[in-house]
Design a protein around this motif. Structure first.
Motif, PDB file in Angstrom:
ATOM      1  N   PHE A 117      52.596  49.129  39.490  1.00 48.39           N
ATOM      2  CA  PHE A 117      52.298  47.699  39.420  1.00 48.39           C
ATOM      3  C   PHE A 117      50.800  47.541  39.170  1.00 48.39           C
ATOM      4  O   PHE A 117      49.984  48.130  39.879  1.00 48.39           O
ATOM      5  CB  PHE A 117      52.669  47.006  40.730  1.00 48.39           C
ATOM      6  N   ILE A 118      50.443  46.738  38.169  1.00 44.46           N
ATOM      7  CA  ILE A 118      49.043  46.501  37.833  1.00 44.46           C
ATOM      8  C   ILE A 118      48.782  45.003  37.887  1.00 44.46           C
ATOM      9  O   ILE A 118      49.481  44.224  37.225  1.00 44.46           O
ATOM     10  CB  ILE A 118      48.704  47.019  36.419  1.00 44.46           C
ATOM     11  N   ALA A 119      47.783  44.592  38.671  1.00 42.10           N
ATOM     12  CA  ALA A 119      47.355  43.189  38.683  1.00 42.10           C
ATOM     13  C   ALA A 119      46.414  43.002  37.500  1.00 42.10           C
ATOM     14  O   ALA A 119      45.258  43.411  37.536  1.00 42.10           O
ATOM     15  CB  ALA A 119      46.668  42.849  40.000  1.00 42.10           C
ATOM     16  N   PHE A 120      46.937  42.409  36.423  1.00 45.38           N
ATOM     17  CA  PHE A 120      46.168  42.238  35.190  1.00 45.38           C
ATOM     18  C   PHE A 120      45.238  41.030  35.247  1.00 45.38           C
ATOM     19  O   PHE A 120      44.122  41.059  34.782  1.00 45.38           O
ATOM     20  CB  PHE A 120      47.105  42.044  33.991  1.00 45.38           C
ATOM     21  N   LYS A 121      45.759  39.941  35.789  1.00 50.84           N
ATOM     22  CA  LYS A 121      44.992  38.693  35.822  1.00 50.84           C
ATOM     23  C   LYS A 121      45.236  38.023  37.163  1.00 50.84           C
ATOM     24  O   LYS A 121      46.387  37.760  37.530  1.00 50.84           O
ATOM     25  CB  LYS A 121      45.440  37.782  34.683  1.00 50.84           C
ATOM     26  N   GLY A 122      44.190  37.779  37.914  1.00 54.19           N
ATOM     27  CA  GLY A 122      44.320  37.134  39.215  1.00 54.19           C
ATOM     28  C   GLY A 122      44.510  38.150  40.343  1.00 54.19           C
ATOM     29  O   GLY A 122      44.599  39.352  40.111  1.00 54.19           O
ATOM     30  N   ASP A 123      44.549  37.633  41.562  1.00 52.36           N
ATOM     31  CA  ASP A 123      44.673  38.455  42.756  1.00 52.36           C
ATOM     32  C   ASP A 123      46.058  38.272  43.358  1.00 52.36           C
ATOM     33  O   ASP A 123      46.420  37.167  43.743  1.00 52.36           O
ATOM     34  CB  ASP A 123      43.614  38.064  43.788  1.00 52.36           C
TER      35      ASP A 123
END
Length: 135
Positions: free
Chosen positions: A56-62
């Motif tokens: 899982f990668i948080a690309f945009k935002g938290d």
């Protein structure tokens, strides 16, 4: 595009709730999708897998991920690998939308198993409902 290649364009601001990308891209061994979670929203149950690990990668935002009942913050740029037997749920406890990329690889035998996704070995537990915080 030459045979054996595919290309797509997915601007992060256009990502809907879930964008399954593997089949449109012609993938045979990699499952991946984009997921958008609005503030205070996320998965409505936890799940795990028989054999598939996920990244899982948080690309945009938290964002926030729940792993075996423990809440883990995912600031933008965070990458989390989750083994198959770990219960997981992806969501958003922040004030702004978050866009994730979710990846999984297909083991060499018995895949794909069908369904909407390429991998299809998920085990849901609809009795465990995550409560997402609206910051």
């Amino acid at each position: 595009m030459p045979a054996g290649y595919s290309k797509a364009f997915m601007p992060l601001d256009k990502v809907k709730e879930k964008e399954f990308m593997s089949r449109p891209m012609g993938c045979k061994g990699v499952g991946f999708s984009f997921v958008r979670c609005k503030p205070g929203e996320g998965a409505t149950y936890v799940h795990r897998h028989k054999v598939q690990e996920e990244v899982f990668i948080a690309f945009k935002g938290d964002g926030t991920i729940i792993l075996d009942g423990k809440r883990i913050n995912m600031p933008e740029g965070t990458i989390v690998r989750v083994g198959p037997r770990v219960w997981r749920a992806l969501g958003n406890d922040s004030k702004k939308d978050v866009v994730y990329m979710v990846l999984g690889a297909v083991p060499p035998k018995g895949f794909p198993l069908g369904g909407r996704t390429l991998l299809g070995d998920g085990i849901p537990n609809r009795n465990k409902v995550p409560r997402w915080k609206k910051a």
